[in-house]
Design a protein around this motif. Structure first.
Motif, PDB file in Angstrom:
ATOM      1  N   ILE A 338      -3.029  -8.631 -46.618  1.00 30.39           N
ATOM      2  CA  ILE A 338      -1.724  -8.415 -47.262  1.00 30.39           C
ATOM      3  C   ILE A 338      -1.031  -9.752 -47.537  1.00 30.39           C
ATOM      4  CG2 ILE A 338       0.579  -7.415 -46.932  1.00 30.39           C
ATOM      5  CD1 ILE A 338      -0.815  -5.221 -45.236  1.00 30.39           C
ATOM      6  N   ALA A 339      -1.111 -10.675 -46.554  1.00 26.82           N
ATOM      7  CA  ALA A 339      -0.497 -12.000 -46.737  1.00 26.82           C
ATOM      8  C   ALA A 339      -1.183 -12.758 -47.869  1.00 26.82           C
ATOM      9  CB  ALA A 339      -0.587 -12.793 -45.442  1.00 26.82           C
ATOM     10  N   LYS A 340      -2.507 -12.657 -47.947  1.00 30.72           N
ATOM     11  CA  LYS A 340      -3.269 -13.326 -49.009  1.00 30.72           C
ATOM     12  C   LYS A 340      -2.851 -12.802 -50.385  1.00 30.72           C
ATOM     13  CE  LYS A 340      -8.079 -13.850 -50.594  1.00 30.72           C
ATOM     14  NZ  LYS A 340      -8.000 -13.006 -51.792  1.00 30.72           N
ATOM     15  N   GLU A 341      -2.677 -11.490 -50.509  1.00 25.95           N
ATOM     16  CA  GLU A 341      -2.238 -10.900 -51.784  1.00 25.95           C
ATOM     17  C   GLU A 341      -0.851 -11.399 -52.162  1.00 25.95           C
ATOM     18  OE1 GLU A 341      -2.514  -6.697 -51.317  1.00 25.95           O
ATOM     19  OE2 GLU A 341      -4.713  -6.645 -51.514  1.00 25.95           O
ATOM     20  N   SER A 342       0.020 -11.542 -51.183  1.00 20.12           N
ATOM     21  CA  SER A 342       1.381 -12.036 -51.447  1.00 20.12           C
ATOM     22  C   SER A 342       1.361 -13.489 -51.918  1.00 20.12           C
ATOM     23  CB  SER A 342       2.244 -11.909 -50.184  1.00 20.12           C
ATOM     24  OG  SER A 342       2.338 -10.565 -49.770  1.00 20.12           O
ATOM     25  N   VAL A 343       0.506 -14.303 -51.283  1.00 17.83           N
ATOM     26  CA  VAL A 343       0.372 -15.711 -51.688  1.00 17.83           C
ATOM     27  C   VAL A 343      -0.123 -15.794 -53.128  1.00 17.83           C
ATOM     28  CG1 VAL A 343      -0.925 -17.849 -51.282  1.00 17.83           C
ATOM     29  CG2 VAL A 343      -0.008 -16.567 -49.342  1.00 17.83           C
ATOM     30  N   GLU A 344      -1.130 -14.981 -53.467  1.00 15.74           N
ATOM     31  CA  GLU A 344      -1.691 -14.985 -54.819  1.00 15.74           C
ATOM     32  C   GLU A 344      -0.689 -14.478 -55.848  1.00 15.74           C
ATOM     33  OE1 GLU A 344      -6.346 -14.354 -53.393  1.00 15.74           O
ATOM     34  OE2 GLU A 344      -5.196 -12.661 -54.163  1.00 15.74           O
ATOM     35  N   LYS A 345       0.121 -13.497 -55.456  1.00 11.56           N
ATOM     36  CA  LYS A 345       1.148 -12.973 -56.357  1.00 11.56           C
ATOM     37  C   LYS A 345       2.177 -14.049 -56.687  1.00 11.56           C
ATOM     38  CE  LYS A 345       4.507  -9.208 -56.845  1.00 11.56           C
ATOM     39  NZ  LYS A 345       5.153  -8.054 -56.178  1.00 11.56           N
ATOM     40  N   ARG A 346       2.596 -14.804 -55.676  1.00 13.97           N
ATOM     41  CA  ARG A 346       3.564 -15.885 -55.917  1.00 13.97           C
ATOM     42  C   ARG A 346       2.944 -16.972 -56.788  1.00 13.97           C
ATOM     43  NH1 ARG A 346       6.445 -20.569 -54.144  1.00 13.97           N
ATOM     44  NH2 ARG A 346       4.725 -21.392 -52.935  1.00 13.97           N
ATOM     45  N   LEU A 347       1.670 -17.250 -56.577  1.00 11.00           N
ATOM     46  CA  LEU A 347       0.965 -18.240 -57.394  1.00 11.00           C
ATOM     47  C   LEU A 347       0.937 -17.815 -58.866  1.00 11.00           C
ATOM     48  CD1 LEU A 347      -0.870 -20.716 -57.845  1.00 11.00           C
ATOM     49  CD2 LEU A 347      -2.812 -19.298 -57.129  1.00 11.00           C
ATOM     50  N   ILE A 348       0.633 -16.543 -59.105  1.00 12.44           N
ATOM     51  CA  ILE A 348       0.572 -16.028 -60.482  1.00 12.44           C
ATOM     52  C   ILE A 348       1.942 -16.110 -61.147  1.00 12.44           C
ATOM     53  CG2 ILE A 348       0.217 -13.916 -61.844  1.00 12.44           C
ATOM     54  CD1 ILE A 348      -1.992 -13.187 -59.775  1.00 12.44           C
ATOM     55  N   GLU A 349       2.999 -15.783 -60.401  1.00 14.08           N
ATOM     56  CA  GLU A 349       4.362 -15.870 -60.946  1.00 14.08           C
ATOM     57  C   GLU A 349       4.725 -17.313 -61.301  1.00 14.08           C
ATOM     58  OE1 GLU A 349       6.821 -13.677 -61.784  1.00 14.08           O
ATOM     59  OE2 GLU A 349       5.221 -12.200 -61.617  1.00 14.08           O
ATOM     60  N   GLU A 350       4.355 -18.238 -60.427  1.00 14.65           N
ATOM     61  CA  GLU A 350       4.657 -19.653 -60.691  1.00 14.65           C
ATOM     62  C   GLU A 350       3.874 -20.146 -61.906  1.00 14.65           C
ATOM     63  OE1 GLU A 350       4.371 -23.970 -58.404  1.00 14.65           O
ATOM     64  OE2 GLU A 350       4.494 -22.135 -57.219  1.00 14.65           O
ATOM     65  N   GLN A 351       2.607 -19.744 -62.017  1.00 16.49           N
ATOM     66  CA  GLN A 351       1.795 -20.124 -63.183  1.00 16.49           C
ATOM     67  C   GLN A 351       2.395 -19.572 -64.470  1.00 16.49           C
ATOM     68  OE1 GLN A 351      -1.928 -18.521 -61.831  1.00 16.49           O
ATOM     69  NE2 GLN A 351      -2.700 -20.503 -61.146  1.00 16.49           N
ATOM     70  N   LYS A 352       2.909 -18.346 -64.401  1.00 23.18           N
ATOM     71  CA  LYS A 352       3.536 -17.721 -65.575  1.00 23.18           C
ATOM     72  C   LYS A 352       4.775 -18.510 -66.011  1.00 23.18           C
ATOM     73  CE  LYS A 352       5.355 -13.253 -67.132  1.00 23.18           C
ATOM     74  NZ  LYS A 352       5.696 -11.868 -66.705  1.00 23.18           N
ATOM     75  N   GLN A 353       5.605 -18.895 -65.039  1.00 19.70           N
ATOM     76  CA  GLN A 353       6.821 -19.667 -65.352  1.00 19.70           C
ATOM     77  C   GLN A 353       6.471 -21.026 -65.957  1.00 19.70           C
ATOM     78  OE1 GLN A 353       9.123 -19.887 -61.763  1.00 19.70           O
ATOM     79  NE2 GLN A 353       9.542 -17.698 -61.686  1.00 19.70           N
ATOM     80  N   ILE A 354       5.459 -21.684 -65.395  1.00 15.57           N
ATOM     81  CA  ILE A 354       5.034 -22.995 -65.913  1.00 15.57           C
ATOM     82  C   ILE A 354       4.502 -22.848 -67.330  1.00 15.57           C
ATOM     83  CG2 ILE A 354       3.288 -24.813 -65.644  1.00 15.57           C
ATOM     84  CD1 ILE A 354       3.628 -24.460 -62.591  1.00 15.57           C
ATOM     85  N   HIS A 355       3.723 -21.780 -67.578  1.00 13.60           N
ATOM     86  CA  HIS A 355       3.169 -21.536 -68.910  1.00 13.60           C
ATOM     87  C   HIS A 355       4.284 -21.326 -69.941  1.00 13.60           C
ATOM     88  CE1 HIS A 355       0.337 -20.153 -71.935  1.00 13.60           C
ATOM     89  NE2 HIS A 355       1.052 -19.061 -72.100  1.00 13.60           N
ATOM     90  N   GLN A 356       5.293 -20.530 -69.572  1.00 14.89           N
ATOM     91  CA  GLN A 356       6.413 -20.279 -70.483  1.00 14.89           C
ATOM     92  C   GLN A 356       7.209 -21.558 -70.741  1.00 14.89           C
ATOM     93  OE1 GLN A 356       8.468 -17.122 -68.456  1.00 14.89           O
ATOM     94  NE2 GLN A 356       7.219 -15.498 -69.370  1.00 14.89           N
ATOM     95  N   HIS A 357       7.417 -22.347 -69.691  1.00 17.54           N
ATOM     96  CA  HIS A 357       8.162 -23.607 -69.837  1.00 17.54           C
ATOM     97  C   HIS A 357       7.399 -24.573 -70.739  1.00 17.54           C
ATOM     98  CE1 HIS A 357      10.726 -26.988 -68.827  1.00 17.54           C
ATOM     99  NE2 HIS A 357       9.645 -27.685 -68.501  1.00 17.54           N
TER     100      HIS A 357
END
Length: 493
Positions: A338-357
């Motif tokens: 569960i912790a691993k999935e949460s870490v990966e979810k935050r990573l994907i969100e950060e990648q999305k924000q960087i891509h949009q920026h």
């Protein structure tokens, strides 16, 4: 205070800061972070670490601090101390203390249980943890001190106790390892990564400073980092690529960085790498291309099993008799998942924000470029010319129509059988001459069908013709004599 001088100095300072912040090691330096963001980096972390370590020693009196190992690591909130056991004064150990990071998703109970489980992990390519404990805000681990240092110390020919910046930021000599060392160390590291992946234990912190050298054997360090939720050393790199979105793919990408450093004696200038310098073997380049090239970063990373099958590592014989042991209870395995999935979810969100920026920045840069400005000026001129031509044509059309109307009014009346000839828009030619005058016709009686069908212009024309005819044919003799009775004369009576 000259304005031009200040502007020049500001520009120079900005260029200087750009160089510092694009250097991966310098950008993580505590001095740089304190200069750029003093509000968030004002705490004295060495003092905080000493307080935590002192509290630990109250309950564990057999340990004793020899000296603090100042700045030997790159993390601001992780501190190291050289230790000894009181009844074994010649042995040297290293204590590491770190507080929690942004990716800590385990509950306090599960976190402390997993930290205390680390000394039970036995693997030929994992550096043994002597002691481990944790509270709700930090963790403390003790390992044996190794005089030879890490794999990074071997590559840069550095002394383990020296500060991180001094050891690795500006090496005197850049030289990679021999091919056999690259093959052996690479195979050992891939084996331990595969072991952790199969166990469902997230790592994500592979780099040359986290690989301890014990003779010709590589041993992985800092398994606790993922439990603490600390950011990876290479996080600024893999957050740029949306296909690197699992901790397994993060480990493989970080392995690419490590392999590059072992091969060339320095980290890559930028990632993705467009072309690789000459290497001791093309098999090395093949692995680097599968982890650091544009295609790999765009399409995704291979698995550790796939890398182990590649020619560079497939023929390496490992001579170890130690059997791996790392038993994780089922309940803690589920908590790790569960912790691993949460870490990966935050990573994907950060990648999305960087891509949009990046998309927004690229669009703004393109819109504000000199070439784009010139294009906009040319388009504006063309539009202005086009609108001027359209206005000219419209004015010409209106003028032509008004001339036609004026000519029709001066000519003979129009009837339904003689329509107005169409005007040619946009041409300056005069309209065709009006038709000849028709003979005058008598005024039809009011109320007849013919008068009802005539247009107002035709009726006006007929009335005018009849009036002219009656005036021309007027004869005074045809007037009837009128009898008048004049009462205007004065009466005398």
């Amino acid at each position: 205070m000259d304005r031009e001088f200040i502007a020049e100095r500001q520009k120079g300072l900005q260029n200087y800061l750009n160089v510092i912040t694009t250097n991966h090691i310098l950008s993580n330096c505590e001095l740089v972070k304190k200069f750029l963001d003093p509000n968030n980096y004002s705490a004295n972390y060495t003092e905080i670490a000493l307080q935590q370590v002192s509290m630990f020693f109250r309950s564990e009196p057999k340990w004793e601090v020899v000296e603090p190992l100042k700045d030997i690591g790159w993390r601001i909130r992780k501190k190291y101390f050289l230790m000894k056991i009181k009844n074994q004064p010649k042995e040297r150990l290293v204590l590491s203390w770190a507080d929690l990071g942004p990716d800590k998703y385990l509950s306090d109970k599960d976190f402390q249980c997993l930290i205390k489980l680390l000394p039970s992990c036995l693997h030929p390519y994992i550096y043994r943890v002597t002691f481990a404990t944790a509270n709700e805000s930090s963790a403390l681990l003790i390992r044996m001190f190794n005089e030879k240092g890490t794999l990074k110390d071997l590559i840069y020919k550095a002394k383990p106790k020296d500060p991180f910046l001094k050891k690795y930021c500006n090496p005197k000599k850049i030289q990679g390892l021999e091919l056999q060392q690259i093959k052996t160390y690479g195979r050992q590291i891939l084996e331990v990564l595969k072991f952790l992946h199969d166990k469902g234990f997230p790592y994500g912190h592979l780099h040359a400073s986290n690989v301890m050298l014990d003779g010709d054997t590589c041993r992985l360090l800092d398994l606790e980092n993922s439990l603490l939720g600390l950011p990876s050393f290479y996080r600024p790199y893999f957050t740029q690529f949306r296909k690197i979105n699992t901790l397994e793919s993060v480990d493989v990408h970080c392995f690419g960085h490590l392999l590059y450093e072992m091969t060339y004696g320095r980290p890559p200038d930028s990632v993705p790498v467009h072309s690789f310098p000459p290497a001791p073997s093309m098999a090395v380049v093949a692995v680097l291309e599968s982890t650091l090239s544009c295609e790999a970063c765009k399409n995704g990373m291979p698995t550790t099993s796939r890398l182990l099958q590649m020619p560079l590592f497939s023929d390496v014989l490992l001579t170890t008799s130690e059997k791996p042991q790392f038993k994780i209870p089922t309940k803690l395995k589920e908590a790790l998942r569960i912790a691993k999935e949460s870490v990966e979810k935050r990573l994907i969100e950060e990648q999305k924000q960087i891509h949009q920026h990046r998309r927004l920045t690229r669009a703004q840069s393109h819109h504000g470029s000199e070439e784009e400005r010139k294009k906009r000026k040319i388009l504006a001129r063309k539009k202005s010319k086009r609108s001027a031509i359209e206005n000219s044509e419209e004015h010409s059309t209106k003028y032509s129509n008004s001339n036609n109307s004026a000519g029709s009014g001066a000519s003979s009346p129009l009837t339904p059988s003689s329509p107005t000839p169409p005007s040619t828009a946009g041409l300056s030619a005069l309209p065709p001459p009006p038709p000849p005058l028709p003979p005058a016709a008598p005024l039809p009686p009011v109320g007849t069908e013919a008068s009802a069908q005539l247009s107002p212009q035709a009726m006006n024309g007929v009335s005018r013709g009849a009036l002219l005819s009656s005036i021309q044919n007027f004869q005074k003799g045809t007037l009837r004599k009128a009898e008048t009775c004049d009462h205007s004369a004065p009466k005398i009576g």
